[in-house]
Enzyme design. Structure first.
Site, short mmCIF file in Angstrom:
data_model
loop_
_atom_site.label_atom_id
_atom_site.label_comp_id
_atom_site.label_asym_id
_atom_site.label_seq_id
_atom_site.Cartn_x
_atom_site.Cartn_y
_atom_site.Cartn_z
N ASP A 112 -24.85 25.24 38.46
CA ASP A 112 -24.28 26.57 38.25
C ASP A 112 -24.71 27.17 36.92
O ASP A 112 -25.33 26.50 36.08
CB ASP A 112 -22.74 26.49 38.34
CG ASP A 112 -22.17 25.27 37.61
OD1 ASP A 112 -22.86 24.72 36.74
OD2 ASP A 112 -21.04 24.87 37.92
N ASN B 123 -8.68 21.59 38.16
CA ASN B 123 -8.08 22.18 39.36
C ASN B 123 -8.81 21.78 40.64
O ASN B 123 -8.59 22.36 41.69
CB ASN B 123 -8.06 23.72 39.24
CG ASN B 123 -9.45 24.32 39.22
OD1 ASN B 123 -10.46 23.61 39.22
ND2 ASN B 123 -9.54 25.64 39.20
N HIS C 75 -12.14 21.93 41.19
CA HIS C 75 -13.40 22.63 41.53
C HIS C 75 -14.60 21.70 41.40
O HIS C 75 -14.59 20.76 40.59
CB HIS C 75 -13.58 23.92 40.73
CG HIS C 75 -13.95 23.77 39.29
ND1 HIS C 75 -13.23 24.35 38.27
CD2 HIS C 75 -14.98 23.13 38.68
CE1 HIS C 75 -13.81 24.08 37.12
NE2 HIS C 75 -14.87 23.33 37.34
N GLU D 289 -14.26 27.21 43.31
CA GLU D 289 -12.85 27.17 42.91
C GLU D 289 -11.95 26.94 44.13
O GLU D 289 -12.41 27.05 45.28
CB GLU D 289 -12.49 28.52 42.25
CG GLU D 289 -13.22 28.77 40.94
CD GLU D 289 -12.58 28.03 39.76
OE1 GLU D 289 -12.05 26.92 39.93
OE2 GLU D 289 -12.65 28.59 38.64
#
Ligand code: GLP
Length: 233
Positions: free
Chosen positions: A63, A130, A132, A137
């Site tokens: 990314d 979280n 991801h 996400e």
């Protein structure tokens, strides 16, 4: 899925690095490595630098943030150049990072097409607090490909240290389907703050609100964690 637990992040890094180096040097074809960024991976790349030059023919980053200069120290292009390519003796430019200037849609499509042309042998992967993976996400589609995404406020805060506050709002990321196309996935997570995400994965139930759980169906998934994380699950 195969889980391996190490005493501490340093021991984990040494063993995973030696395994990756052995797989690269024994490969009978041009080896393609998928790399993750993030603080978790720093000890791993330091350990891999002992095997420099690492003979990969190509690499792909997961990314990149949108809105930064490519030489911004917070960019993943900068991380790839300075924490991976240079210390590991990999020719600069061998590892492709998503292009985030110009037309995002065609840049995302051509990045995805490059990966599909030269499939990734080992994808080194981290996980966000979280759940991801890459920048997919919570709520990301299991069939997603490389695309532009908006980051959650949790992620912007967690990754904010490099940006005097909050990380940028948008990024381009490999999709969940892109990541799952790798031949092998080496997921590395350390520290108690990753316990919820890894706990969900180890329970093997796919839960869209924890994208990391999408990995549970991958045929060659290795999960490397440290003792502190295991104790917190
Ligand atoms: C970023 C990256 C992920 C990485 C995650 C965890 O969000 N896009 O690929 O896994 O951070 O980072 P850290 O290792 O710093 O906790």
């Amino acid at each position: 899925m195969k889980l391996e637990v190490f005493e501490n992040p340093q021991q984990l890094a040494e063993l995973v690095a030696s395994e990756i180096a052995a797989r690269v040097s024994s490969a009978s074809h041009n080896f393609v490595l998928g790399v993750a960024t993030g603080n978790t991976m720093i000890p791993l790349y330091q350990a891999l630098s002992k095997y420099s030059p690492l003979a990969i023919s190509r690499g792909f980053a997961l990314d990149e943030y949108i809105g930064l200069e490519s030489d911004d120290v917070g960019s993943f292009a900068h991380y790839v150049r300075h924490s991976i390519e240079l210390p590991l003796g990999i020719r600069p430019g061998t590892i492709l990072v998503p292009e985030v200037t110009g037309d995002f849609i065609s840049a995302a499509e051509s990045f995805e097409a490059e990966i599909m042309k030269t499939p990734i042998d080992i994808q080194i992967l981290g996980v966000g607090r979280n759940g991801h993976i890459g920048f997919n996400e919570p709520g990301s589609d299991a069939g997603s490909k490389t695309r532009v995404v908006t980051l959650s406020s949790d992620t912007r805060i967690d990754n904010g240290a490099d940006f005097e506050g909050l990380a940028p709002q948008r990024a381009m990321t490999q999709g969940i389907a892109t990541i799952l196309a790798a031949r092998a996935i080496y997921l590395v997570a350390t520290g108690a703050n990753k316990a919820q995400a890894i706990g969900k994965l180890l329970h093997c139930e796919i839960d869209d609100s924890f994208p990391v759980t999408q990995l549970s169906n991958h045929p060659d998934l290795r999960v490397f964690i440290d003792h502190e994380l295991q104790q917190a699950i």
